[in-house]
Design an enzyme around this catalytic site. Sequence first.
Site, PDB file in Angstrom:
ATOM      1  N   HIS A  95       0.823  -1.213   0.000  1.00 15.18           N
ATOM      2  CA  HIS A  95       0.000   0.000   0.000  1.00 15.18           C
ATOM      3  C   HIS A  95       0.866   1.276   0.000  1.00 15.18           C
ATOM      4  CE1 HIS A  95      -3.220  -2.733   1.254  1.00 15.18           C
ATOM      5  NE2 HIS A  95      -2.426  -3.162   2.223  1.00 15.18           N
TER       6      HIS A  95
HETATM    7  C1  BDR Z   1      -3.125   1.072   5.004  1.00  9.40           C
HETATM    8  O1  BDR Z   1      -3.445   0.635   6.328  1.00  9.40           O
HETATM    9  C2  BDR Z   1      -2.294   0.421   7.070  1.00  9.40           C
HETATM   10  O2  BDR Z   1      -2.395  -0.722   7.874  1.00  9.40           O
HETATM   11  C3  BDR Z   1      -1.165   0.334   6.084  1.00  9.40           C
HETATM   12  O3  BDR Z   1       0.031   0.814   6.667  1.00  9.40           O
HETATM   13  C4  BDR Z   1      -1.622   1.194   4.936  1.00  9.40           C
HETATM   14  O4  BDR Z   1      -1.255   2.541   5.124  1.00  9.40           O
HETATM   15  C5  BDR Z   1      -3.707   0.101   4.020  1.00  9.40           C
HETATM   16  O5  BDR Z   1      -5.095   0.061   4.147  1.00  9.40           O
END
Ligand code: BDR
Length: 313
Positions: free
Chosen positions: A242
Amino acid sequence: MKKQLLIMDMDPGVDDALALLLALRSPEIQLLGITTTAGNAPVEMTSLNAMRVLEYLNASDIPVMQGAQKPLKHRLVDALHYHGPDGLGESELPPAISPVQAIQPWDFIAHAAASNPDKITLVATGPLTNIALTLQHHPEVAHHLAGLILMGGAYGLTPYSKGNQTPYAEFNMWQDPEAAHMVFASGMNIHAIGLDISLDPTTCLYEQQLQQLQQKSAPAAAQLASKLVDYAIKHHGRCEMHDPLALAAALENMEIFGFTPKQVKITRGNGAKRGVTYALIQKKTPSLHPIYIANKVNGSRFLELFLTRITGK
Ligand code: BDR
Ligand code: CA
């Protein structure tokens, strides 16, 4: 080479740490500072984790400013069950020795932006609490920043656009929807990488990429990345990227992403639809500025970029 000026707002977090490694290994970037927020872990832990990564890569001259303890209107619901009890996939980095800076993130961001008008990009990979507080304290910042690139949301633009906190809501947006609402309404130049892109399997790391990171005489960044990725693969079957995807969008690699401008609405409050992001089909509210949402990705180009930067090969 004139470097691109960046501030990262983050909640490390396994994938935030991977994004930070990518930034530190990207010669075209000058990272001015890191602001931390509560999200994947309490903010004291996300600050320490940012500093642990910086110290590990001999980059502790980059200042870390500790920000919001909790979302604007909700209690924090962390994701340590996902990122490991230390928030960093049990990577066993030594504890941080540097202190956080005695300046609030909103003052740091506003001062940096005013001193470098239109030159600084903010990359936000956690809940948007600090960014909303920056807009509250210093509304002019929306026009001083070159732009904001954020990781968050699920916009229904690809087949992978499902929620990861609730069936329709993404974690960062769900955590602080009131902050996201303020940011979307700010008129800032915003690019968003949502789950539409980061749940696309071609953007994830698997065993094959892990082996590339684990090669002999790998640089320190690759050694740490391999521990983080190994933890994610062991616990979740793959390493979702992500936050490194948001950082990649800052690298002006236009072949990697396609973006479409949309007005976005987010559900606030604490109901079943909390944090759900809607990319509006028609312009409904004339005053709401469109934001650029990623709707296409070249997964293999992204993986190549990440692996070559981290391994140096
Ligand atoms: C996002 O949620 C967090 O757990 C990760 O770091 C990322 O920024 C993904 O949905
Ligand atoms: Ca994050």
